[in-house]
Design a protein around this motif. Structure first.
Motif, PDB file in Angstrom:
ATOM      1  N   TYR A   1       0.676  -1.157   0.067  1.00 54.78           N
ATOM      2  CA  TYR A   1       0.076  -0.079  -0.129  1.00 54.78           C
ATOM      3  C   TYR A   1       0.837   1.244   0.192  1.00 54.78           C
ATOM      4  O   TYR A   1       1.936   1.191   0.312  1.00 54.78           O
ATOM      5  N   SER A   2       0.482   2.234  -0.335  1.00 52.26           N
ATOM      6  CA  SER A   2       0.975   3.634  -0.306  1.00 52.26           C
ATOM      7  C   SER A   2       1.206   4.095   1.168  1.00 52.26           C
ATOM      8  O   SER A   2       0.271   3.474   1.769  1.00 52.26           O
ATOM      9  N   ARG A   3       1.959   4.944   1.420  1.00 54.73           N
ATOM     10  CA  ARG A   3       2.062   5.255   2.817  1.00 54.73           C
ATOM     11  C   ARG A   3       0.767   5.966   3.426  1.00 54.73           C
ATOM     12  O   ARG A   3       0.230   5.740   4.398  1.00 54.73           O
ATOM     13  N   ARG A   4       0.099   6.811   2.191  1.00 52.06           N
ATOM     14  CA  ARG A   4      -0.979   7.429   2.867  1.00 52.06           C
ATOM     15  C   ARG A   4      -2.204   6.675   2.810  1.00 52.06           C
ATOM     16  O   ARG A   4      -2.986   6.385   3.951  1.00 52.06           O
ATOM     17  N   SER A   5      -2.269   5.399   1.991  1.00 46.36           N
ATOM     18  CA  SER A   5      -3.348   4.596   2.124  1.00 46.36           C
ATOM     19  C   SER A   5      -3.373   3.631   3.367  1.00 46.36           C
ATOM     20  O   SER A   5      -4.185   3.457   4.129  1.00 46.36           O
ATOM     21  N   TRP A   6      -2.239   3.333   3.602  1.00 46.67           N
ATOM     22  CA  TRP A   6      -1.823   2.548   4.989  1.00 46.67           C
ATOM     23  C   TRP A   6      -2.274   3.360   5.988  1.00 46.67           C
ATOM     24  O   TRP A   6      -3.158   3.036   7.032  1.00 46.67           O
ATOM     25  N   ASP A   7      -1.702   4.626   6.316  1.00 51.42           N
ATOM     26  CA  ASP A   7      -2.082   5.404   7.196  1.00 51.42           C
ATOM     27  C   ASP A   7      -3.650   5.458   7.457  1.00 51.42           C
ATOM     28  O   ASP A   7      -4.211   5.793   8.900  1.00 51.42           O
ATOM     29  N   GLN A   8      -4.237   5.732   6.511  1.00 51.03           N
ATOM     30  CA  GLN A   8      -5.898   6.054   6.509  1.00 51.03           C
ATOM     31  C   GLN A   8      -6.264   4.596   6.969  1.00 51.03           C
ATOM     32  O   GLN A   8      -7.300   4.729   7.809  1.00 51.03           O
ATOM     33  N   GLN A   9      -5.797   3.268   6.484  1.00 53.78           N
ATOM     34  CA  GLN A   9      -6.453   2.042   6.856  1.00 53.78           C
ATOM     35  C   GLN A   9      -6.477   2.390   8.391  1.00 53.78           C
ATOM     36  O   GLN A   9      -7.281   1.789   9.064  1.00 53.78           O
TER      37      GLN A   9
END
Lengths: 205, 308
Positions: B184-192
């Motif tokens: 996942y991208s960093r942003r996607s992961w942090d969002q999850q």
């Protein structure tokens, strides 16, 4: 009666793990027998805390306290040989018992070696108490230490061999202890049957 | 590891890769102090075989090894914690790869290994990643694991897993731990992670504040306490061991003997000379699965252990 020592003043129903770790360290520095048992006790507490609260307050406090004592080891040695050997014994015992996912703690490898190297210096080798401590630790954790860092173990044993061969002010027991550990490692961290007989059987004649 | 040397606080002039077999003189060259403990000066007249270099002397005999950049002042507590996270991540990665393989080559009757429950969806064919798509950068995995650990170290998470066992969890309805091994991208992961933690809040304990990041520093004895205090240990009593009901007695015995094997050589005469710690495991009478711990400090009274 001393149960109260560990109860937190704010919440008497709880046990203050930080205080427990301090008391264990203090006791280990005074009592050599305890310093060899403390590892097992600490391991049980670490497991228990991890299981119950998923925390590692105890381990962290224990290690940081141990680090303080380690930093002050030279002064400790000057002040009291007994405390110094208790400290070494304790650090090695912790190294032996407190594993991380069944692996020894890497953070302790160099500190343990440092202690053993210190014991292998000529001023220490002439004290039987220190030689005794040194060989005891090597019997216990030498093979693990060697796996973690072979070249340091080689260098340590170079020192021991030189001490045995060249140093004139060793006691005869000290010399014997060194010879035994040299043979022990040469035999793959075990003593051959012949060697066992040589060092450990009673002399009848 | 040379760059690690520069960053590490103790710098060692010794180069262990060079000829190591010179015996004492090799190490003497790097020693800050002579054998008598006094500091060497660079111009001191020295015995043959000892150091005559004037470069900086190390405080430690050993060259520290490091897996990566290290901060200047490290404490062992942090170091070991970092080791542990790393080692857990490696173990999880190993298990995860095996699980991927099993998903590719399903076998009947194969027992499902318990392991990281974060990554159980490998068996879901829709989501199963190809082997090349596993996140394998260790620093990333460690960072993600830490974020997961923060979320799991909450009362809300504790209550959630007790209330909803794994086989009853419904996707979409119940919060699911993000799978750190997926790309996942960093942003996607942090969002999850954020969404996951928000969902977990539904299980926050009632009427309490500040439960988000909870550090339990003390182990709660709860109802055990009164009982404990009644039977505390003192050197003069014959039975210092506060064990309660049958089940907890057995467990405590086990813990005790693991913790402290009774030395067979101690005679009853020397008992009063000994102070020892021993550990009690008490089972919470209410919970049944909530062990509490008490550390007792007492004289070691040999006769008492005849009762075990």
């Amino acid at each position: 009666m001393l149960l109260f020592l560990f109860l937190s003043p704010s919440d008497p129903g709880s046990v203050d793990l930080e205080k427990v770790s301090n008391v264990i360290v203090d006791q280990s520095l005074k009592d050599q027998i305890f310093s060899r048992e403390a590892g097992r006790i600490c391991f049980t507490i670490v497991q228990a805390e991890a299981k119950q609260t998923n925390g590692n307050v105890f381990r962290r406090n224990l290690l940081n306290r141990l680090q303080q004592e380690f930093k002050a080891r030279e002064e400790t040695r000057k002040r009291s040989t007994h405390e110094w050997v208790c400290l070494v014994s304790f650090i090695c015992n912790i190294f032996d018992y407190l594993k991380v996912n069944n692996m020894p703690m890497m953070a302790l490898v160099h500190p343990v070696y440092d202690c053993l190297f210190r014991l292998a210096q000529s001023d220490a080798l002439k004290n039987e108490e220190e030689v005794d401590c040194l060989v005891l630790q090597l019997h216990g954790i030498g093979d693990q230490l060697e796996k973690m860092n072979l070249q340091l173990m080689d260098e340590l044993f170079n020192l021991l061999r030189d001490g045995f061969l060249l140093q004139e002010d060793l006691s005869s027991m000290g010399r014997l202890l060194l010879l035994e550990i040299l043979e022990f490692r040469a035999g793959g961290w075990t003593l051959s049957e012949t060697a066992q007989k040589y060092y450990y059987s009673e002399v009848t004649d | 590891t040379m760059s690690a040397h520069q960053k590490y606080r103790y710098e060692n002039d010794c180069k262990p890769d060079e000829n190591r077999n010179k015996g004492a003189s090799r190490w003497s060259q790097c020693r800050k102090r002579g054998a008598d403990g006094s500091l060497r000066t660079s111009h001191a007249v020295e015995e043959p075989g000892k150091c005559s270099q004037s470069s900086r002397r190390p405080e430690s005999f050993t060259t520290p090894e490091s897996e990566g950049p290290v901060s200047r002042v490290k404490n062992w507590g942090d170091e070991v914690e970092a080791e542990e996270v790393r080692s857990n991540v490696q173990r999880d990665a190993h298990r995860y790869r095996r699980r991927i393989l099993e998903a590719d080559f399903p076998q009947r009757d194969r027992k499902i290994s318990s392991g990281s429950s974060d990554s159980r969806d490998s068996r879901d064919s829709k989501e199963s990643p190809a082997k090349g798509d596993i996140e394998s950068d260790e620093a990333t995995l460690i960072r993600r694991q830490k974020q997961i650990n923060y979320g799991k170290n909450t009362l809300a998470y504790d209550r959630y897993i007790k209330e909803i066992p794994k086989h009853l969890r419904q996707p979409g309805v119940h919060p699911k731990t993000p799978n750190k091994f997926k790309k996942y991208s960093r942003r996607s992961w942090d969002q999850q992670i954020k969404l996951w933690r928000v969902k977990l809040h539904a299980w926050d304990p009632p009427a309490e504040e500040g439960n988000d990041v909870q550090q339990i520093e003390e182990i709660d004895l709860g109802e055990i306490m009164d009982f404990e205090l009644d039977v505390e240990c003192s050197g003069d009593t014959e039975s210092p061991c506060p064990i309660s009901s049958g089940a907890s007695l057995a467990l405590a015995e086990v813990i005790f003997t693991i913790c402290y094997p009774i030395p067979s050589k101690i005679s009853s005469n020397s008992i009063s000379q000994y102070f020892h710690f021993f550990l009690f495991l008490m089972i919470d009478f209410c919970g049944g699965n909530f062990p509490c711990y008490v550390l007792g400090y007492t004289h070691f009274v040999y006769t008492a252990f005849d009762n075990f």
